[in-house]
Design an enzyme around this catalytic site. Structure first.
Site, PDB file in Angstrom:
ATOM      1  CG  ASP A  23      -2.773   2.317  10.421  1.00  0.00           C
ATOM      2  OD1 ASP A  23      -2.363   2.199   9.250  1.00  0.00           O
ATOM      3  OD2 ASP A  23      -3.359   3.336  10.836  1.00  0.00           O
TER       4      ASP A  23
ATOM      5  CG  ASP B 188      -1.013   0.883   6.143  1.00  0.00           C
ATOM      6  OD1 ASP B 188      -2.119   0.314   6.237  1.00  0.00           O
ATOM      7  OD2 ASP B 188      -0.802   2.025   6.597  1.00  0.00           O
TER       8      ASP B 188
ATOM      9  CE  LYS C  53      -4.439   6.818   5.168  1.00  0.00           C
ATOM     10  NZ  LYS C  53      -4.433   8.216   5.622  1.00  0.00           N
TER      11      LYS C  53
ATOM     12  CB  SER D 193       0.302   4.891   9.440  1.00  0.00           C
ATOM     13  OG  SER D 193      -0.324   4.573   8.216  1.00  0.00           O
ATOM     14  CG  HIS D 194       3.152   4.750   5.929  1.00  0.00           C
ATOM     15  ND1 HIS D 194       2.272   5.630   6.518  1.00  0.00           N
ATOM     16  CD2 HIS D 194       4.132   5.499   5.391  1.00  0.00           C
ATOM     17  CE1 HIS D 194       2.708   6.868   6.329  1.00  0.00           C
ATOM     18  NE2 HIS D 194       3.828   6.820   5.654  1.00  0.00           N
TER      19      HIS D 194
ATOM     20  CG  ASP E 289      -4.449   3.924   7.363  1.00  0.00           C
ATOM     21  OD1 ASP E 289      -3.433   3.387   6.879  1.00  0.00           O
ATOM     22  OD2 ASP E 289      -4.408   5.005   8.002  1.00  0.00           O
ATOM     23  NE  ARG E 290      -0.605   5.504   4.455  1.00  0.00           N
ATOM     24  CZ  ARG E 290       0.193   6.503   4.109  1.00  0.00           C
ATOM     25  NH1 ARG E 290       0.961   6.393   3.052  1.00  0.00           N
ATOM     26  NH2 ARG E 290       0.230   7.618   4.823  1.00  0.00           N
TER      27      ARG E 290
END
Length: 542
Positions: free
Chosen positions: A278, A276, A375, A112-113, A280-281
């Site tokens: 991947d 971010d 998300k 992710s982030h 999702d943010r």
């Protein structure tokens, strides 16, 4: 053609809220990836001949792990594997593709982030057939299997060419290399009025989207510049890089500093956004104003019906417990239910599947809806663009009107990163030991209304999740929340969430940290965080 390889269990392969995240060198150990992937397959049932979706955010080691998964999934008996071209596919897109094609599930390669690169982070997450992260009963079973595994199976074949669109075969399994953007872009066009958004950009509206050298670059480039007609160069840092160009791909004002400075400066475009690692943010910034993720959730929920996909209204709103109470004010005014869940998008899945909630969000910059079960950063940006196209007002005016109507929830998160685990646990235990005695106590202007160790009872499946964070609620709507994050890869990350509710418009323009000074002081006093961690200030303030 299928090779059975003897192996032994490897300690520490317990998936967290977002899969198994470790440093790249850990993943590069012999059998590490294979053990975990085989444990996933050994835990699942009924997938023979079914479809598996595979994609990642392009971080370092992504391509190598994709090849391992393709060969192991074929050996396990999947009938078809859809993999994103180049091994790429955003987390929201994986969810969308699982749902569109009725796939058995999917494997997402991302941390992710978290930072990437040879010494950065890597992660593997399994998503189930509804498109969402595997629930705890599955991740617990996967972990249990990692502790007993004795062999794994892998097809002994050359690597698949994942850069060319089309089909190849590994034994009886079809490997289909797909355009990672196409199905996602098609879904967005069903939810939003792209004609209205094109008209917005034709009117001279300007924006800057920072993809942070991560996965949403190709998505934003094709949708925002291509389909919506935004000016070339609107999307920056649009090529996914294995080390994210040295950036920390976490969309907040600290890590998206260039975007933040641009939006606060004299030559700011009308709208700024980022996503971010991947995808999702999201980060939302208007000219001269940063919109907190909690406020963004509340504002989007209040105006979701402006988009065709939500024209009939929303059934309910769900937020993670640490997320501010701003969405609660909207739900109350709309006469719909608000659901407070533990941190982790998987907790929203049941609510979405049951039709109880439509819009969901977390304070950590994640917002989404029932269109998928993750998300979705680009989706949030498109819904903001829809709001701007319909309202024709600057972001700052929309936010201030929202505060005037619902009240302002001053909100901030203080992160203490890479804290020695013993010290972090000491902070939590110190607070926990006071929980029962805190209600009724006064700390200056603040009086404790209630305090607890948050537990969640799922209204759909009846499951219970305990020890999800320590809450101290003050009279008047202020809060301090403490929890240990499960998304880091070294030490512990102690997160402190601070909130103050202000209904009076005359006091809604105070600088956030100044507005929270009393809450910050009480949170530090009760927790002893400075003394126990040796950190006079948090690592990151958002």
């Amino acid at each position: 053609m299928i090779r059975t390889v003897p192996t032994t269990p490897i300690d520490g392969q317990k998936p967290g809220t977002s899969g198994l995240r470790k440093k790249v060198p850990v993943y590069q150990q012999p059998h590490y990836v294979e053990n975990f992937v085989q444990s996933i397959f050994d835990t699942l049932e009924g997938f023979a001949g079914k479809t598996l979706i595979v994609g990642g955010d392009g971080r370092f080691y992504n391509r190598e792990v994709v090849q391992k998964i393709l060969k192991m999934a074929a050996a396990a008996g999947f009938g078809r594997i859809k993999v994103g071209q180049g091994g790429l596919m955003s987390t929201p897109a994986v969810s969308a593709v699982i749902r569109k094609y009725g796939a058995f599930g999917g494997i997402v390669l991302s941390a992710s982030h978290n930072p990437g690169g040879p010494d950065g982070d890597f992660g593997i997450k399994y998503n189930i057939g509804n498109g969402g992260p595997a629930p705890e009963k599955i991740t617990d079973a996967i972990f249990a299997r990692t502790k007993t595994i004795g062999e794994y199976k892998i097809a002994d074949v050359p690597d698949v060419d994942i850069d060319q669109l089309g089909e190849a075969k590994i034994g009886d399994t079809v490997v289909e290399v797909v355009d990672p953007v196409a199905d996602y872009a098609e879904l967005m066009q069903k939810l939003f009025d792209f004609d209205a958004l094109r008209t917005l950009f034709k009117s001279g509206f300007t924006m800057r989207f920072d993809a942070m050298s991560a996965i949403t670059g190709p998505y934003a480039k094709r949708i925002i510049e291509g389909l919506l007609g935004a000016a070339p160069g609107t999307v920056v840092n649009d090529t996914p890089l294995p080390d994210f160009g040295g950036h920390h791909p976490d969309p907040n004002p600290v890590n998206a500093h260039d975007l933040y400075e641009l939006m606060m400066g004299p030559n700011a475009p009308d709208f700024g956004a980022a996503s971010d690692g991947d995808g999702d943010r999201n980060l939302i910034i208007g000219r001269g104003i940063f919109v907190t993720p909690s406020d963004s959730l509340a504002i989007l929920a209040a105006h979701a019906d402006l988009a065709p996909g939500y024209a009939k209204g929303i059934a309910g709103i769900a937020r993670s417990m640490p997320t501010s109470l701003a969405a609660d004010q909207v739900a109350k005014a709309m006469g719909i239910k608000i659901y407070e869940t533990p941190t982790g998008w998987k907790f929203f899945g049941n609510l979405l599947d049951a039709g109880l909630a439509t819009i969901c969000g977390e304070e950590s910059a994640g917002t989404g809806s029932n269109h998928i079960r993750e998300k979705d950063g680009v989706w949030a940006v498109l819904l903001w663009l829809t709001l701007l196209a319909k309202r024709r007002q600057p972001v700052i005016h929309i936010v201030r009107e929202h505060w005037a109507k619902y009240g302002r929830n001053y909100y901030s998160r203080h992160d203490y990163e890479a804290v020695p685990t013993e010290a972090a646990n000491g902070v939590m235990e110190a607070i926990r030991s006071q929980i029962s005695s805190l209600p009724g106590q006064s700390f200056g202007k603040l009086k404790v209304h209630s305090a607890d160790d948050f537990a969640y009872h799922d209204p759909v499946d009846g499951s219970d999740s305990k020890n999800q964070g320590l809450r101290i609620l003050f009279e008047g709507g202020s809060r301090a929340v403490f929890r240990l994050s499960g998304t880091g890869t070294e030490g512990a990350t102690l997160r402190v969430y601070l909130e103050r509710y202000e209904p009076d418009t005359a006091h809604q323009d105070i600088e956030t940290q100044a507005a929270l000074v009393d809450v910050i002081a009480v949170a530090r006093k009760i927790s002893g965080i400075v003394e126990k961690t040796g950190m006079a200030e948090p690592t990151v303030v958002t």
